[in-house]
Design a protein around this motif. Sequence first.
Motif, PDB file in Angstrom:
ATOM      1  N   VAL A 199      -7.155 -32.292 -13.416  1.00 13.23           N
ATOM      2  CA  VAL A 199      -7.771 -33.547 -12.986  1.00 13.23           C
ATOM      3  C   VAL A 199      -7.107 -34.744 -13.638  1.00 13.23           C
ATOM      4  CG1 VAL A 199      -9.995 -32.353 -12.764  1.00 13.23           C
ATOM      5  CG2 VAL A 199      -9.550 -33.762 -14.781  1.00 13.23           C
ATOM      6  N   VAL A 200      -7.112 -35.861 -12.910  1.00 11.19           N
ATOM      7  CA  VAL A 200      -6.885 -37.179 -13.489  1.00 11.19           C
ATOM      8  C   VAL A 200      -8.259 -37.813 -13.612  1.00 11.19           C
ATOM      9  CG1 VAL A 200      -5.917 -39.476 -13.136  1.00 11.19           C
ATOM     10  CG2 VAL A 200      -4.565 -37.465 -12.548  1.00 11.19           C
ATOM     11  N   ILE A 201      -8.586 -38.294 -14.790  1.00 17.97           N
ATOM     12  CA  ILE A 201      -9.957 -38.714 -15.066  1.00 17.97           C
ATOM     13  C   ILE A 201      -9.979 -40.072 -15.761  1.00 17.97           C
ATOM     14  CG2 ILE A 201     -10.125 -37.614 -17.351  1.00 17.97           C
ATOM     15  CD1 ILE A 201     -12.965 -36.656 -16.494  1.00 17.97           C
ATOM     16  N   GLY A 202     -11.055 -40.780 -15.577  1.00 19.78           N
ATOM     17  CA  GLY A 202     -11.295 -42.048 -16.263  1.00 19.78           C
ATOM     18  C   GLY A 202     -12.746 -42.424 -16.031  1.00 19.78           C
ATOM     19  N   GLY A 203     -13.245 -43.390 -16.749  1.00 18.32           N
ATOM     20  CA  GLY A 203     -14.656 -43.706 -16.598  1.00 18.32           C
ATOM     21  C   GLY A 203     -14.989 -45.148 -16.907  1.00 18.32           C
ATOM     22  N   GLN A 204     -16.248 -45.471 -16.650  1.00 17.29           N
ATOM     23  CA  GLN A 204     -16.740 -46.825 -16.886  1.00 17.29           C
ATOM     24  C   GLN A 204     -18.259 -46.795 -16.882  1.00 17.29           C
ATOM     25  OE1 GLN A 204     -14.152 -49.020 -17.264  1.00 17.29           O
ATOM     26  NE2 GLN A 204     -15.536 -50.608 -18.007  1.00 17.29           N
ATOM     27  N   GLN A 205     -18.852 -47.882 -17.371  1.00 20.93           N
ATOM     28  CA  GLN A 205     -20.306 -48.002 -17.343  1.00 20.93           C
ATOM     29  C   GLN A 205     -20.806 -48.186 -15.909  1.00 20.93           C
ATOM     30  OE1 GLN A 205     -19.778 -51.291 -20.098  1.00 20.93           O
ATOM     31  NE2 GLN A 205     -21.442 -50.475 -21.341  1.00 20.93           N
ATOM     32  N   LYS A 261      -9.839 -49.239 -11.700  1.00 25.77           N
ATOM     33  CA  LYS A 261      -9.688 -47.999 -12.468  1.00 25.77           C
ATOM     34  C   LYS A 261      -9.842 -46.789 -11.550  1.00 25.77           C
ATOM     35  CE  LYS A 261     -11.017 -47.740 -16.743  1.00 25.77           C
ATOM     36  NZ  LYS A 261     -11.820 -47.694 -17.987  1.00 25.77           N
ATOM     37  N   ILE A 262     -10.815 -46.843 -10.652  1.00 25.82           N
ATOM     38  CA  ILE A 262     -11.013 -45.747  -9.700  1.00 25.82           C
ATOM     39  C   ILE A 262      -9.797 -45.622  -8.784  1.00 25.82           C
ATOM     40  CG2 ILE A 262     -12.404 -44.947  -7.745  1.00 25.82           C
ATOM     41  CD1 ILE A 262     -14.821 -46.289  -9.122  1.00 25.82           C
ATOM     42  N   MET A 263      -9.281 -46.753  -8.322  1.00 25.80           N
ATOM     43  CA  MET A 263      -8.086 -46.723  -7.482  1.00 25.80           C
ATOM     44  C   MET A 263      -6.927 -46.062  -8.215  1.00 25.80           C
ATOM     45  SD  MET A 263      -8.267 -50.544  -5.756  1.00 25.80           S
ATOM     46  CE  MET A 263      -6.548 -50.449  -5.251  1.00 25.80           C
ATOM     47  N   THR A 264      -6.746 -46.404  -9.492  1.00 29.82           N
ATOM     48  CA  THR A 264      -5.663 -45.816 -10.280  1.00 29.82           C
ATOM     49  C   THR A 264      -5.826 -44.309 -10.384  1.00 29.82           C
ATOM     50  OG1 THR A 264      -5.616 -47.857 -11.609  1.00 29.82           O
ATOM     51  CG2 THR A 264      -4.396 -45.968 -12.452  1.00 29.82           C
ATOM     52  N   ILE A 265      -7.064 -43.867 -10.627  1.00 29.03           N
ATOM     53  CA  ILE A 265      -7.337 -42.431 -10.748  1.00 29.03           C
ATOM     54  C   ILE A 265      -6.962 -41.703  -9.461  1.00 29.03           C
ATOM     55  CG2 ILE A 265      -9.202 -40.726 -10.959  1.00 29.03           C
ATOM     56  CD1 ILE A 265     -10.620 -42.819 -12.800  1.00 29.03           C
ATOM     57  N   ILE A 266      -7.407 -42.241  -8.331  1.00 34.75           N
ATOM     58  CA  ILE A 266      -7.161 -41.593  -7.039  1.00 34.75           C
ATOM     59  C   ILE A 266      -5.666 -41.587  -6.703  1.00 34.75           C
ATOM     60  CG2 ILE A 266      -7.566 -41.772  -4.555  1.00 34.75           C
ATOM     61  CD1 ILE A 266     -10.349 -42.949  -5.259  1.00 34.75           C
ATOM     62  N   SER A 280      -4.429 -36.145 -17.226  1.00 34.64           N
ATOM     63  CA  SER A 280      -4.271 -37.482 -17.791  1.00 34.64           C
ATOM     64  C   SER A 280      -5.592 -38.226 -17.763  1.00 34.64           C
ATOM     65  CB  SER A 280      -3.201 -38.274 -17.032  1.00 34.64           C
ATOM     66  OG  SER A 280      -3.584 -38.464 -15.686  1.00 34.64           O
ATOM     67  N   PHE A 281      -5.663 -39.225 -18.609  1.00 31.80           N
ATOM     68  CA  PHE A 281      -6.835 -40.089 -18.710  1.00 31.80           C
ATOM     69  C   PHE A 281      -6.395 -41.511 -18.387  1.00 31.80           C
ATOM     70  CE2 PHE A 281      -9.301 -43.093 -21.363  1.00 31.80           C
ATOM     71  CZ  PHE A 281     -10.554 -42.892 -20.812  1.00 31.80           C
ATOM     72  N   VAL A 282      -7.097 -42.175 -17.467  1.00 31.97           N
ATOM     73  CA  VAL A 282      -6.782 -43.549 -17.079  1.00 31.97           C
ATOM     74  C   VAL A 282      -7.591 -44.496 -17.959  1.00 31.97           C
ATOM     75  CG1 VAL A 282      -6.906 -45.259 -15.239  1.00 31.97           C
ATOM     76  CG2 VAL A 282      -6.177 -42.914 -14.721  1.00 31.97           C
ATOM     77  N   ALA A 283      -6.875 -45.323 -18.719  1.00 29.76           N
ATOM     78  CA  ALA A 283      -7.519 -46.136 -19.748  1.00 29.76           C
ATOM     79  C   ALA A 283      -7.337 -47.621 -19.503  1.00 29.76           C
ATOM     80  CB  ALA A 283      -6.936 -45.786 -21.117  1.00 29.76           C
ATOM     81  N   VAL A 289      -2.357 -40.440 -21.702  1.00 31.02           N
ATOM     82  CA  VAL A 289      -3.201 -41.622 -21.538  1.00 31.02           C
ATOM     83  C   VAL A 289      -2.414 -42.643 -20.726  1.00 31.02           C
ATOM     84  CG1 VAL A 289      -4.527 -43.426 -22.693  1.00 31.02           C
ATOM     85  CG2 VAL A 289      -4.326 -41.150 -23.733  1.00 31.02           C
ATOM     86  N   ARG A 290      -2.901 -42.914 -19.527  1.00 28.10           N
ATOM     87  CA  ARG A 290      -2.186 -43.762 -18.583  1.00 28.10           C
ATOM     88  C   ARG A 290      -2.944 -45.076 -18.390  1.00 28.10           C
ATOM     89  NH1 ARG A 290      -1.299 -46.613 -14.293  1.00 28.10           N
ATOM     90  NH2 ARG A 290       0.050 -45.964 -12.574  1.00 28.10           N
ATOM     91  N   PRO A 291      -2.313 -46.232 -18.703  1.00 25.07           N
ATOM     92  CA  PRO A 291      -3.005 -47.508 -18.484  1.00 25.07           C
ATOM     93  C   PRO A 291      -3.355 -47.710 -17.007  1.00 25.07           C
ATOM     94  CG  PRO A 291      -1.058 -47.810 -19.864  1.00 25.07           C
ATOM     95  CD  PRO A 291      -0.992 -46.413 -19.313  1.00 25.07           C
ATOM     96  N   ARG A 292      -4.558 -48.215 -16.760  1.00 25.01           N
ATOM     97  CA  ARG A 292      -4.977 -48.486 -15.380  1.00 25.01           C
ATOM     98  C   ARG A 292      -4.219 -49.669 -14.816  1.00 25.01           C
ATOM     99  NH1 ARG A 292      -7.508 -53.207 -15.103  1.00 25.01           N
ATOM    100  NH2 ARG A 292      -8.795 -53.910 -16.840  1.00 25.01           N
TER     101      ARG A 292
END
Length: 539
Positions: free
Chosen positions: A86-92, A105-110, A346-349, A374-377
């Motif tokens: 998975v490519v993963i990332g998150g937010q509140q 951030k979601i666009m970057t993940i997808i 990877s994690f989108v940060a 760790v991939r910058p968004r």
Amino acid sequence: MEVTEYKEEKRSLFLHNYIEQKEDVRSFYNYALDEAAYRQRYQDITEQTDTREHLINCMLDYHRPLTDTKAVYDNIEKLRDPKTVVVIGGQQAGLLTGPLLTIYKIMTIILDAKQKSEHLNVPVVPVFWIAGEDHDFDEINHVFVESLDGMKKKAWKTKGIQKPSMSQKKLNHDEMENWIEDIFVSFGETQHTVSLLNLVKHHLKQSETVSDFFAHLIMAFFAKYGLILYDSGSPLFKPLCVPFFAQLIENVEAVQKHFMLGTEKLEQAGYQKAVVTSKTSAHLFYYYKGSRMMLEYEADLFFIKNTDFSCTKEELLVLLKNNPEHFSNNVVTRPLMQEFLFPCLSFVAGPGELVYWAQIHPLFSLFQMKMPIVRPRMGITLLERNVLSYLDMFSLEVKDVFTSVYQDKKENLLRELTGHDIKKEMSSFYDQFSSFHQQLTQYVETIEPAYHDMMQKNYLILQDEIQFVEKKLRLRMEERISVERNRLRKIEHHLYPDGILQERIWNVFYFINRYGLDFVDHLMKLRYSDQFYHYFVKI
């Protein structure tokens, strides 16, 4: 839409050095940012077959109330294959999805999951981690809207002293609907407003909590791309977390030691720490009397400050076994739980996350883990036509707004526009007119002294006419200044409000309301490079 790259001049030093892969920053991470690193990371990921099966079943149960989109369930099923990562990332869970950066951030993940799946020729699926366990409602309870004085925060206020997580915070549907309608009034009515407002209200009715509402709206725009959601505050997923919560409890002293070690290393390298905790922090939260509260640890006891709660490790492990839904991670241990649950390629940060992941680096090795790549968004500034036209009027480029060029030109312009002191400059004309009329009166009276009163009236009439000219001139000047100032304000409010990037202030529903329900799809179809740039998108 048209997209262009912009290399930010004001990006943080840490982000700049990370993208440039400077050694002092690179040392905080297990992997570089190149394709070779992705291939190595893929090989290094441990197959989590035991966790996956339970995770998939929970995922299926969680998504059923949210969507029936086939692409989502296809991606969940792909997780059964040990080759899938998975490519993963998150937010509140922000109201109305929060600021634009959440969407980016979601666009970057997808987009990154799609690209890496093609490059590695393996299944890679996008996962968005909703920080539903977060309890700081003031951080997510608002949307900014434009006003003459700047960007105005319109918050949904709730009563009560308890601080539940967003996954537990119940919605008052009538109050929320009124708040949403108020927000849309601020956006202004367009041909899309009715259908968009109906869509939002529909998803509100389907939602019980703040986190539910966020998830429904995200799925409305991203389910077609196969996005999988994970709500860290949902009771559905808590049993999956018990084994790792137990490890965190049992190793509480080592967790704090390694966290302090990472903090010291970051500061020694000359960078400011992103996470500040107390020396006794256990890096876990516990639900106590209706509120999510930080656990502390000292002298062999877990406790909650300013309460009567305290227990030993053994007692806390019993509470964990009996009520796993009462436990949650803090910012330090959340990435570790993520790595425990998911096969993370990877994690989108965001920029801030990038720093605190560097700060917690030693904790991964404590639990025999490696930090994922760790991939910058991506970042985006949306450019509307009216704002671009104002930039043209002032001979400005978009990038100027983020530099001193804009402020210098703005100050010069306003100085030019307000450079005339109408009252002072007109006074000389009054003096000249008075002197001229006095000479004229003397001349007239030498011919006909009886015209004295007539000439006095003539003076007053002509004086009124000059005063009329002054008044019109003053109003016109004020009008010109007002128009120019309003245009400058529009540039600032839309592109760089209060000296902050648009993506941190503006909400996506403003743009969807203006440009249609397929606005996000249009953004998704644009071509972005695989570099870590900020982008300007002309709408």
